[in-house]
Design a protein around this motif. Sequence first.
Motif, PDB file in Angstrom:
ATOM      1  N   LYS A 149       0.826  -1.042  -0.086  1.00  0.00           N
ATOM      2  CA  LYS A 149      -0.097  -0.057  -0.001  1.00  0.00           C
ATOM      3  C   LYS A 149       1.000   1.286   0.014  1.00  0.00           C
ATOM      4  O   LYS A 149       0.606   2.171  -0.754  1.00  0.00           O
ATOM      5  N   SER A 150       2.002   1.142   0.821  1.00  0.00           N
ATOM      6  CA  SER A 150       2.674   2.383   0.976  1.00  0.00           C
ATOM      7  C   SER A 150       3.429   2.562  -0.416  1.00  0.00           C
ATOM      8  O   SER A 150       3.582   3.803  -1.004  1.00  0.00           O
ATOM      9  N   PHE A 151       4.083   1.605  -1.201  1.00  0.00           N
ATOM     10  CA  PHE A 151       4.639   1.550  -2.335  1.00  0.00           C
ATOM     11  C   PHE A 151       3.246   2.313  -3.792  1.00  0.00           C
ATOM     12  O   PHE A 151       3.871   3.451  -4.138  1.00  0.00           O
ATOM     13  N   GLU A 152       2.308   1.906  -3.397  1.00  0.00           N
ATOM     14  CA  GLU A 152       1.229   2.330  -4.442  1.00  0.00           C
ATOM     15  C   GLU A 152       1.082   3.700  -4.069  1.00  0.00           C
ATOM     16  O   GLU A 152       0.839   4.509  -5.190  1.00  0.00           O
ATOM     17  N   THR A 172       2.999   6.033  -2.918  1.00  0.00           N
ATOM     18  CA  THR A 172       4.242   6.784  -3.151  1.00  0.00           C
ATOM     19  C   THR A 172       4.018   7.114  -4.776  1.00  0.00           C
ATOM     20  O   THR A 172       4.378   7.987  -5.236  1.00  0.00           O
ATOM     21  N   LYS A 173       3.658   6.000  -5.270  1.00  0.00           N
ATOM     22  CA  LYS A 173       3.834   6.073  -6.661  1.00  0.00           C
ATOM     23  C   LYS A 173       2.710   6.910  -7.228  1.00  0.00           C
ATOM     24  O   LYS A 173       3.046   7.804  -8.122  1.00  0.00           O
ATOM     25  N   ALA A 174       1.601   6.875  -6.609  1.00  0.00           N
ATOM     26  CA  ALA A 174       0.279   7.721  -7.145  1.00  0.00           C
ATOM     27  C   ALA A 174       0.865   9.164  -6.792  1.00  0.00           C
ATOM     28  O   ALA A 174       0.568  10.157  -7.547  1.00  0.00           O
ATOM     29  N   PHE A 175       1.552   9.462  -5.560  1.00  0.00           N
ATOM     30  CA  PHE A 175       1.906  10.861  -5.281  1.00  0.00           C
ATOM     31  C   PHE A 175       2.951  11.431  -6.289  1.00  0.00           C
ATOM     32  O   PHE A 175       2.706  12.333  -6.743  1.00  0.00           O
ATOM     33  N   VAL A 176       3.877  10.507  -6.766  1.00  0.00           N
ATOM     34  CA  VAL A 176       4.956  11.012  -7.567  1.00  0.00           C
ATOM     35  C   VAL A 176       4.448  11.396  -8.978  1.00  0.00           C
ATOM     36  O   VAL A 176       4.587  12.356  -9.546  1.00  0.00           O
ATOM     37  N   GLU A 177       3.455  10.485  -9.391  1.00  0.00           N
ATOM     38  CA  GLU A 177       2.706  10.904 -10.774  1.00  0.00           C
ATOM     39  C   GLU A 177       1.610  12.164 -10.519  1.00  0.00           C
ATOM     40  O   GLU A 177       1.986  12.717 -11.584  1.00  0.00           O
ATOM     41  N   LYS A 178       1.131  12.282  -9.393  1.00  0.00           N
ATOM     42  CA  LYS A 178       0.609  13.588  -9.310  1.00  0.00           C
ATOM     43  C   LYS A 178       1.246  14.745  -9.199  1.00  0.00           C
ATOM     44  O   LYS A 178       0.804  15.804  -9.554  1.00  0.00           O
ATOM     45  N   LEU A 179       2.447  14.553  -8.452  1.00  0.00           N
ATOM     46  CA  LEU A 179       3.430  15.778  -8.344  1.00  0.00           C
ATOM     47  C   LEU A 179       4.009  16.199  -9.608  1.00  0.00           C
ATOM     48  O   LEU A 179       4.433  17.316  -9.859  1.00  0.00           O
ATOM     49  N   SER A 180       4.161  15.127 -10.432  1.00  0.00           N
ATOM     50  CA  SER A 180       4.736  15.414 -11.833  1.00  0.00           C
ATOM     51  C   SER A 180       4.120  16.131 -12.677  1.00  0.00           C
ATOM     52  O   SER A 180       4.449  16.939 -13.446  1.00  0.00           O
ATOM     53  N   GLY A 181       2.655  16.155 -12.534  1.00  0.00           N
ATOM     54  CA  GLY A 181       1.813  16.850 -13.281  1.00  0.00           C
ATOM     55  C   GLY A 181       1.320  18.391 -12.635  1.00  0.00           C
ATOM     56  O   GLY A 181       0.773  19.005 -13.430  1.00  0.00           O
TER      57      GLY A 181
END
Length: 114
Positions: free
Chosen positions: A44-47, A49-58
């Motif tokens: 869950k933590s990995f998922e 964090t991945k969603a956070f990075v994707e959101k932050l990159s936009g």
Amino acid sequence: MSNENQNSFKNFSHQQDGEKRLDTGTPSASFQAIATAYGDYTKKSFEDTKAFVEKLSGVRSLDKAIEVQTEFAKTAYETFVTESQKIGALYGDLAKQSYKPFAGLAAKMTPTNQ
């Protein structure tokens, strides 16, 4: 059936066996439950964090970046606390199960007033 499919079936079969063992109340089942809880939290933590990075990159502005980061930090902390409490309870159950065999021994050794 291909080797890959056979291996997948064996892994699934072992997973079902593990789930059956979780219900027995043995210390080994508790260890399995703890390992599963850690694995679920890690996934869950990995998922998240991945969603956070994707959101932050936009994000296109500093204000929005700070907002996204703050939201992520708050959610990550809440998840950590919740999962830590769950895992702590599992460790407590393990400790109780580990001391059960000694309960009868302690009762026999306790002096009685006669």
